[in-house]
Enzyme design. Structure first.
Site, PDB file in Angstrom:
ATOM      1  N   HIS A  59      83.661  76.783  79.222  1.00  0.00           N
ATOM      2  CA  HIS A  59      83.836  78.112  79.944  1.00  0.00           C
ATOM      3  C   HIS A  59      82.377  78.487  80.393  1.00  0.00           C
ATOM      4  CE1 HIS A  59      84.926  81.962  81.039  1.00  0.00           C
ATOM      5  NE2 HIS A  59      83.910  82.657  80.242  1.00  0.00           N
TER       6      HIS A  59
ATOM      7  N   ASP B 208      89.652  81.950  82.757  1.00  0.00           N
ATOM      8  CA  ASP B 208      89.479  81.128  83.902  1.00  0.00           C
ATOM      9  C   ASP B 208      90.986  80.811  84.443  1.00  0.00           C
ATOM     10  OD1 ASP B 208      86.732  80.922  83.499  1.00  0.00           O
ATOM     11  OD2 ASP B 208      87.115  79.583  81.724  1.00  0.00           O
TER      12      ASP B 208
END
Ligand code: NAD
Ligand code: LMR
Length: 335
Positions: free
Chosen positions: A195, A168
């Site tokens: 996540h 990310d």
């Protein structure tokens, strides 16, 4: 035999000697991740485990001329997991199935939860002091699963368990640079929360780009939150991100090695057991973490947030709480 400290102090470089294990090493992530770990001079022993194919991957990677021994094990080897894990300093776990279009990461829970549970049990038995880096999805639930397994075996150390959210962070740097026209290697974005989709919260207000027009900013945040779907759709049923994830995993493992080595100010976001929202029943949260010789040295707060970011964090917390409890109860309420 020389202690690690002695070996280090005689070395002309600061690099230490780490044994690293990859569980799920023959998969889409496992293979390039293992290759990148072979290129890291801090790794002197690389143990690759998979239910199939690990020996071939190990033989292949072992020809790369860096200073590490590579071994591959499968369940056919007597005590394969024991041999893989014994003496390991850092374990990376990318074992499990990836998404297909239309699936959420949570849809992987039914298969991956038991894979991660069983591997965690072996890590607890054979490498109880290792730092454990969980890649298998859904990370928001698989990390709590590992905690509960370790707790049951009496070896849990909250400073040594990490959910890898670095992809990310990579996406945030890259996508931001595309919007503002900068060099992505100079962009650092703190990504917090968890996540998966709305639990991924990039904190753009902490970057030097504070005046991105709202529409472009919202689109950028959405792209970072759902970047994984771009890859899943493009791969059209054959898997999810593997190569960028390998780079992310190698970068995070590299930061963990630096911390273990005693380097100062090694800071990366990671999904760890965190006090930040524990009072709200959210035991794990991704934020910047300083890594040190014992794993997590300091968990950083989120700093000052823009109003819209506070909202994003609130939304993230709702899903996160459910995901964490689901992982936890998979172990604590198992029949
Ligand atoms: P893959 O199917 O290509 O590889 C998975 C590997 O795990 C296979 O080689 C398989 O044989 C192995 N495996 C399955 N069960 C095992 C067991 N019990 N022990 C050891 N090995 C076992 O999948 P992939 O693309 O490499 O993705 C792996 C996982 O990583 C998925 O759950 C995926 O969603 C996740 N992922 C996470 C991130 C992240 O940012 N954390 C990013 C991408 C993918
Ligand atoms: C990603 O972010 O690419 C991974 O979590 C894989 C996925 O399922 O999207």
């Amino acid at each position: 035999m020389l202690s690690r400290f002695a070996k280090r102090s005689f070395s002309s470089t600061a690099a230490a000697n780490y044994k690293v294990s990859v569980l799920g090493a023959a998969g889409g992530i496992g293979q390039p991740l293992s290759l990148l770990l072979k290129l890291n001079h801090r790794v002197t022993s690389l143990s690759l485990y998979d239910i199939r194919g690990a020996k071939g991957v190990a033989a292949d990677i072992s020809h790369v001329p860096t200073n590490s021994k590579v071994e591959g094990f499968t369940p056919e080897d007597e005590e394969g997991l024991k041999k893989t894990l014994t003496g390991t300093d850092v374990v990376l776990i990318p074992a499990g199935v990836p998404r297909k279009p239309g699936m959420t990461r949570d849809d992987l829970f039914n298969i991956n939860a038991s894979i991660v549970r069983d591997l965690a049990s072996s890590v607890a038995d054979y490498a109880p002091n290792a730092a454990v880096l969980v890649i298998s999805n859904p990370v928001n639930s698989t990390v709590p699963i590992v905690r509960e397994v370790f707790k049951q075996k009496g070896v849990y150390n909250k400073n040594k368990l990490f959910g890898v959210t670095t992809l990310d962070v990579l996406r945030a740097s890259r996508f931001l640079s595309e919007v503002v026209g900068t060099d992505p290697t100079t962009e650092r974005v703190n990504v917090v929360g968890g996540h998966s989709g709305l639990t991924i919260v990039p904190l753009l207000s902490g970057t030097k780009h504070k005046n991105i027009p709202q529409e472009a900013r919202d689109a950028l945040i959405h792209r970072i939150q759902f970047g994984g779907d771009e890859v899943v759709q493009a791969k059209n049923g054959t898997g999810s991100a593997t190569l960028s994830m390998a780079q992310a995993g190698a970068r995070f493992a590299g930061a963990v090695f630096k911390g273990l080595d005693g380097e100062k100010d090694v800071i990366e976001p990671s999904f760890v057991e965190s006090p930040l929202y524990a009072s709200e029943g959210i035991d794990f949260f991704a934020s910047q973490v300083t890594l040190g010789p014992n794993g997590v040295e300091k968990i950083h707060g989120l700093g000052e947030l823009a109003g819209y970011e506070e909202e994003l964090v609130n939304v993230a917390k709702e899903t996160l709480k459910k995901n964490i409890i689901k992982g936890q109860e998979f172990i604590t309420k198992a029949k």
